[in-house]
Design a protein around this motif. Structure first.
Motif, PDB file in Angstrom:
ATOM      1  N   PRO A   5     -11.680 -12.602  -9.417  1.00  0.00           N
ATOM      2  CA  PRO A   5     -11.794 -11.697  -8.260  1.00  0.00           C
ATOM      3  C   PRO A   5     -10.502 -10.939  -7.970  1.00  0.00           C
ATOM      4  O   PRO A   5     -10.530  -9.766  -7.598  1.00  0.00           O
ATOM      5  N   GLN A   6      -9.351 -11.595  -8.160  1.00  0.00           N
ATOM      6  CA  GLN A   6      -8.078 -10.915  -7.949  1.00  0.00           C
ATOM      7  C   GLN A   6      -7.865  -9.824  -8.988  1.00  0.00           C
ATOM      8  O   GLN A   6      -7.389  -8.735  -8.663  1.00  0.00           O
ATOM      9  N   LYS A   7      -8.224 -10.120 -10.223  1.00  0.00           N
ATOM     10  CA  LYS A   7      -8.095  -9.135 -11.310  1.00  0.00           C
ATOM     11  C   LYS A   7      -8.992  -7.935 -11.023  1.00  0.00           C
ATOM     12  O   LYS A   7      -8.557  -6.788 -11.172  1.00  0.00           O
ATOM     13  N   ASP A   8     -10.217  -8.195 -10.606  1.00  0.00           N
ATOM     14  CA  ASP A   8     -11.146  -7.108 -10.289  1.00  0.00           C
ATOM     15  C   ASP A   8     -10.620  -6.264  -9.128  1.00  0.00           C
ATOM     16  O   ASP A   8     -10.706  -5.041  -9.154  1.00  0.00           O
ATOM     17  N   PHE A   9     -10.065  -6.911  -8.101  1.00  0.00           N
ATOM     18  CA  PHE A   9      -9.529  -6.200  -6.945  1.00  0.00           C
ATOM     19  C   PHE A   9      -8.386  -5.286  -7.375  1.00  0.00           C
ATOM     20  O   PHE A   9      -8.324  -4.116  -6.973  1.00  0.00           O
ATOM     21  N   LEU A  10      -7.473  -5.790  -8.202  1.00  0.00           N
ATOM     22  CA  LEU A  10      -6.334  -4.989  -8.650  1.00  0.00           C
ATOM     23  C   LEU A  10      -6.760  -3.857  -9.564  1.00  0.00           C
ATOM     24  O   LEU A  10      -6.210  -2.758  -9.514  1.00  0.00           O
ATOM     25  N   GLN A  52      -7.043  -2.558   0.592  1.00  0.00           N
ATOM     26  CA  GLN A  52      -6.330  -1.884  -0.490  1.00  0.00           C
ATOM     27  C   GLN A  52      -5.014  -1.289   0.014  1.00  0.00           C
ATOM     28  O   GLN A  52      -3.976  -1.425  -0.644  1.00  0.00           O
ATOM     29  N   LEU A  53      -5.041  -0.637   1.161  1.00  0.00           N
ATOM     30  CA  LEU A  53      -3.820  -0.054   1.710  1.00  0.00           C
ATOM     31  C   LEU A  53      -2.800  -1.133   2.067  1.00  0.00           C
ATOM     32  O   LEU A  53      -1.594  -0.948   1.859  1.00  0.00           O
ATOM     33  N   GLN A  54      -3.271  -2.254   2.566  1.00  0.00           N
ATOM     34  CA  GLN A  54      -2.363  -3.350   2.883  1.00  0.00           C
ATOM     35  C   GLN A  54      -1.719  -3.890   1.606  1.00  0.00           C
ATOM     36  O   GLN A  54      -0.527  -4.193   1.581  1.00  0.00           O
ATOM     37  N   THR A  55      -2.481  -3.973   0.543  1.00  0.00           N
ATOM     38  CA  THR A  55      -1.941  -4.423  -0.734  1.00  0.00           C
ATOM     39  C   THR A  55      -0.931  -3.420  -1.269  1.00  0.00           C
ATOM     40  O   THR A  55       0.133  -3.806  -1.769  1.00  0.00           O
ATOM     41  N   VAL A  56      -1.246  -2.124  -1.163  1.00  0.00           N
ATOM     42  CA  VAL A  56      -0.302  -1.085  -1.583  1.00  0.00           C
ATOM     43  C   VAL A  56       0.993  -1.211  -0.784  1.00  0.00           C
ATOM     44  O   VAL A  56       2.092  -1.111  -1.350  1.00  0.00           O
ATOM     45  N   TYR A  57       0.885  -1.453   0.510  1.00  0.00           N
ATOM     46  CA  TYR A  57       2.072  -1.638   1.346  1.00  0.00           C
ATOM     47  C   TYR A  57       2.930  -2.783   0.818  1.00  0.00           C
ATOM     48  O   TYR A  57       4.146  -2.642   0.654  1.00  0.00           O
ATOM     49  N   LEU A  59       2.945  -4.122  -2.162  1.00  0.00           N
ATOM     50  CA  LEU A  59       3.482  -3.789  -3.486  1.00  0.00           C
ATOM     51  C   LEU A  59       4.687  -2.865  -3.372  1.00  0.00           C
ATOM     52  O   LEU A  59       5.715  -3.076  -4.023  1.00  0.00           O
ATOM     53  N   LYS A  60       4.576  -1.838  -2.544  1.00  0.00           N
ATOM     54  CA  LYS A  60       5.686  -0.897  -2.368  1.00  0.00           C
ATOM     55  C   LYS A  60       6.879  -1.591  -1.701  1.00  0.00           C
ATOM     56  O   LYS A  60       8.025  -1.360  -2.086  1.00  0.00           O
ATOM     57  N   LEU A  61       6.617  -2.438  -0.735  1.00  0.00           N
ATOM     58  CA  LEU A  61       7.669  -3.163  -0.040  1.00  0.00           C
ATOM     59  C   LEU A  61       8.495  -4.003  -1.013  1.00  0.00           C
ATOM     60  O   LEU A  61       9.706  -4.122  -0.869  1.00  0.00           O
ATOM     61  N   ASN A  62       7.823  -4.545  -2.015  1.00  0.00           N
ATOM     62  CA  ASN A  62       8.487  -5.422  -2.974  1.00  0.00           C
ATOM     63  C   ASN A  62       8.812  -4.755  -4.303  1.00  0.00           C
ATOM     64  O   ASN A  62       9.204  -5.427  -5.262  1.00  0.00           O
ATOM     65  N   GLY A  63       8.628  -3.426  -4.377  1.00  0.00           N
ATOM     66  CA  GLY A  63       8.958  -2.694  -5.596  1.00  0.00           C
ATOM     67  C   GLY A  63       8.080  -3.032  -6.782  1.00  0.00           C
ATOM     68  O   GLY A  63       8.537  -3.015  -7.928  1.00  0.00           O
ATOM     69  N   LEU A  64       6.816  -3.318  -6.534  1.00  0.00           N
ATOM     70  CA  LEU A  64       5.909  -3.751  -7.594  1.00  0.00           C
ATOM     71  C   LEU A  64       4.816  -2.737  -7.934  1.00  0.00           C
ATOM     72  O   LEU A  64       3.829  -3.085  -8.578  1.00  0.00           O
ATOM     73  N   GLU A  65       5.002  -1.486  -7.535  1.00  0.00           N
ATOM     74  CA  GLU A  65       3.977  -0.469  -7.820  1.00  0.00           C
ATOM     75  C   GLU A  65       3.681  -0.365  -9.307  1.00  0.00           C
ATOM     76  O   GLU A  65       2.571  -0.025  -9.714  1.00  0.00           O
TER      77      GLU A  65
END
Length: 74
Positions: A5-10, A52-57, A59-65
């Motif tokens: 499920p995590q893989k599908d979400f990403l 999705q936006l929370q996950t993007v936040y 990722l960006k916060l931690n430099g993982l885009e």
């Protein structure tokens, strides 16, 4: 914890686009950081887009885009 499920979400996140507003049709991962921070301060929308936006936040916060950009390049 299930990996699939995590893989599908990403994977879905990698191809998700903003459905409205100034950045309509831009990939969520490519949204400007200030815009995602604004949503963080204002409150994310309900549902999948908000998740999705929370996950993007995060990722960006931690430099993982690059993780999501790598999925798009596969």
């Amino acid at each position: 914890m299930e990996i699939q499920p995590q893989k599908d979400f990403l994977t879905k996140l990698a191809y998700a686009k903003m459905p409205f507003g100034k950045y309509k049709d831009r990939y969520l991962i490519d949204l400007p950081e200030y815009y995602v921070v604004w949503y963080h301060n204002k409150g994310f929308p309900k549902g999948l887009l908000g998740q999705q936006l929370q996950t993007v936040y995060e990722l960006k916060l931690n430099g993982l885009e690059y993780l999501i950009k790598n999925i798009k390049n596969l």
